[in-house]
Design a protein around this motif. Sequence first.
Motif, PDB file in Angstrom:
ATOM      1  N   TYR A 307       0.731  -0.957  -0.051  1.00  0.00           N
ATOM      2  CA  TYR A 307       0.148  -0.082  -0.075  1.00  0.00           C
ATOM      3  C   TYR A 307       0.926   1.129   0.008  1.00  0.00           C
ATOM      4  O   TYR A 307       2.038   1.367   0.527  1.00  0.00           O
ATOM      5  N   SER A 308       0.516   2.311  -0.681  1.00  0.00           N
ATOM      6  CA  SER A 308       1.168   3.471  -0.561  1.00  0.00           C
ATOM      7  C   SER A 308       1.040   4.064   0.827  1.00  0.00           C
ATOM      8  O   SER A 308      -0.295   4.265   1.215  1.00  0.00           O
ATOM      9  N   GLU A 309       1.761   4.989   1.215  1.00  0.00           N
ATOM     10  CA  GLU A 309       1.726   5.658   2.373  1.00  0.00           C
ATOM     11  C   GLU A 309       0.499   6.735   2.262  1.00  0.00           C
ATOM     12  O   GLU A 309      -0.469   6.861   3.250  1.00  0.00           O
ATOM     13  N   GLU A 310       0.171   7.306   1.115  1.00  0.00           N
ATOM     14  CA  GLU A 310      -0.938   8.372   0.661  1.00  0.00           C
ATOM     15  C   GLU A 310      -2.201   7.732   0.822  1.00  0.00           C
ATOM     16  O   GLU A 310      -3.086   7.967   1.535  1.00  0.00           O
ATOM     17  N   GLY A 344      -0.899   6.911  -5.479  1.00  0.00           N
ATOM     18  CA  GLY A 344       0.254   5.998  -5.601  1.00  0.00           C
ATOM     19  C   GLY A 344       0.060   4.596  -5.704  1.00  0.00           C
ATOM     20  O   GLY A 344       1.108   3.809  -5.805  1.00  0.00           O
ATOM     21  N   LEU A 345      -1.094   4.237  -5.935  1.00  0.00           N
ATOM     22  CA  LEU A 345      -1.165   2.694  -5.849  1.00  0.00           C
ATOM     23  C   LEU A 345      -0.991   2.078  -7.290  1.00  0.00           C
ATOM     24  O   LEU A 345      -0.693   0.935  -7.182  1.00  0.00           O
ATOM     25  N   ASP A 346      -1.190   2.922  -8.274  1.00  0.00           N
ATOM     26  CA  ASP A 346      -0.853   2.268  -9.787  1.00  0.00           C
ATOM     27  C   ASP A 346       0.755   1.959  -9.820  1.00  0.00           C
ATOM     28  O   ASP A 346       1.011   0.785 -10.416  1.00  0.00           O
ATOM     29  N   GLU A 347       1.423   2.772  -9.122  1.00  0.00           N
ATOM     30  CA  GLU A 347       2.959   2.713  -8.881  1.00  0.00           C
ATOM     31  C   GLU A 347       3.336   1.333  -8.250  1.00  0.00           C
ATOM     32  O   GLU A 347       4.181   0.333  -8.569  1.00  0.00           O
ATOM     33  N   LYS A 348       2.556   1.103  -7.317  1.00  0.00           N
ATOM     34  CA  LYS A 348       2.547   0.077  -6.417  1.00  0.00           C
ATOM     35  C   LYS A 348       2.290  -1.324  -7.302  1.00  0.00           C
ATOM     36  O   LYS A 348       2.845  -2.402  -6.803  1.00  0.00           O
ATOM     37  N   ALA A 349       1.077  -1.149  -7.757  1.00  0.00           N
ATOM     38  CA  ALA A 349       0.975  -2.515  -8.710  1.00  0.00           C
ATOM     39  C   ALA A 349       1.717  -2.749  -9.686  1.00  0.00           C
ATOM     40  O   ALA A 349       2.151  -3.980  -9.749  1.00  0.00           O
TER      41      ALA A 349
END
Length: 381
Positions: A307-310, A344-349
């Motif tokens: 998970y992203s922090e944001e 920021g979740l797209d980058e984490k994916a």
Amino acid sequence: MTNRYYFKGACVVLLCMEAIAQNVSAPQPTTPDSQVRLGNDYLAKKDYSSAMIWFRKAAERNHPAAENNIGWLYENGFGVAKDYSEAMNWFRKAANQGNAEAQNNVGWLFQNGWGVKQDYGEAMTWYRKAAEQGNVRASTNIGFLYNNGLGVKQDYPEAATWYRAAAEQGNVEAQVYLGRLHQNGSGVEQSYAEAMAWYSRAADKGDGRAQNAIGYLYQQGWGVTQDYAKAMVWYRKAADQGNASAERNIGSLYEKGLGVPQDHSEAEAWYKKAADHDGGVGGVITAILPGSSIRPPRIIYSPDPEYSEEASKAKFEGTCVLSVIVGADGNARDIKVARLLGKGLDEKAIDAVKTWKFEPGTKDGVPAATQINIEVTFRLK
């Protein structure tokens, strides 16, 4: 009879000679400003060689607009061999004289690493110089760096601020990007109505990305009544401009029979168009249709994304869609975001899918590179 023909021929020759004489005696532009104007006239006619001649004449007297235009010709390979280093030389000459367009162009080359080592910090420095002079392209580019966390900490609200400044001045790129932020609620209030408003402004100017985005809102029924027919209308507008995403979406509607009769051959034709416009790798399977000899890839190792922090602080959940090519070796490559989620979740994916392993897809029993869409869902535990 012979004399008459001879006389007519002589008249034509004399007239031509007179026209040539008049052309030679026509005054040639002597000031740098007039030389640039003539160069721009040739540019509009796509006579790049003649444009270069007049831009060089003006550049000999240090005219910044001429220097910037010469850089642009070298950047794009119009009338000359493409040469990013030479383009940078000319852009710098103009930028050092305070030309805002050239300053933005210097930043663009630094952002992409064309003719120089890629440096987002340098790109930002030059974009800011141009933006301070009101250059809307530079404002859009600053927004893009903040949007994607390139050289700066990812900051959607800051990206939205820069996009809005440019969008309100009519920059189509910024209007599309701002629409996406509103669609996903990234740094701004999540609002499909606001997204539609910005997409519509860009679509009215013929932007294919905006037209495709409007089609997707109608297909999903986000902020509007779900309407596959209207989705198709907008997708076709975008596809007419060679928008690959729209072509894939049209293929999907035909494949699933949404708003149109189900037609696998038509779907396959649209998927092929999309692959061609994407500049896809030859031999990559872009559609898997029922009854075909193609077997899709199967996931055999799939660690969960972080998970992203944001997103964690905002207790944000949702699903993003990634377009992925699974190679014949079972590894994922050419990963792109097909549907944004934000925060920021797209980058984490993407980071997670890079580590996934697949049993490769096959065609006629032989492993083959296959393009698939993967949904990555984020849920707070």
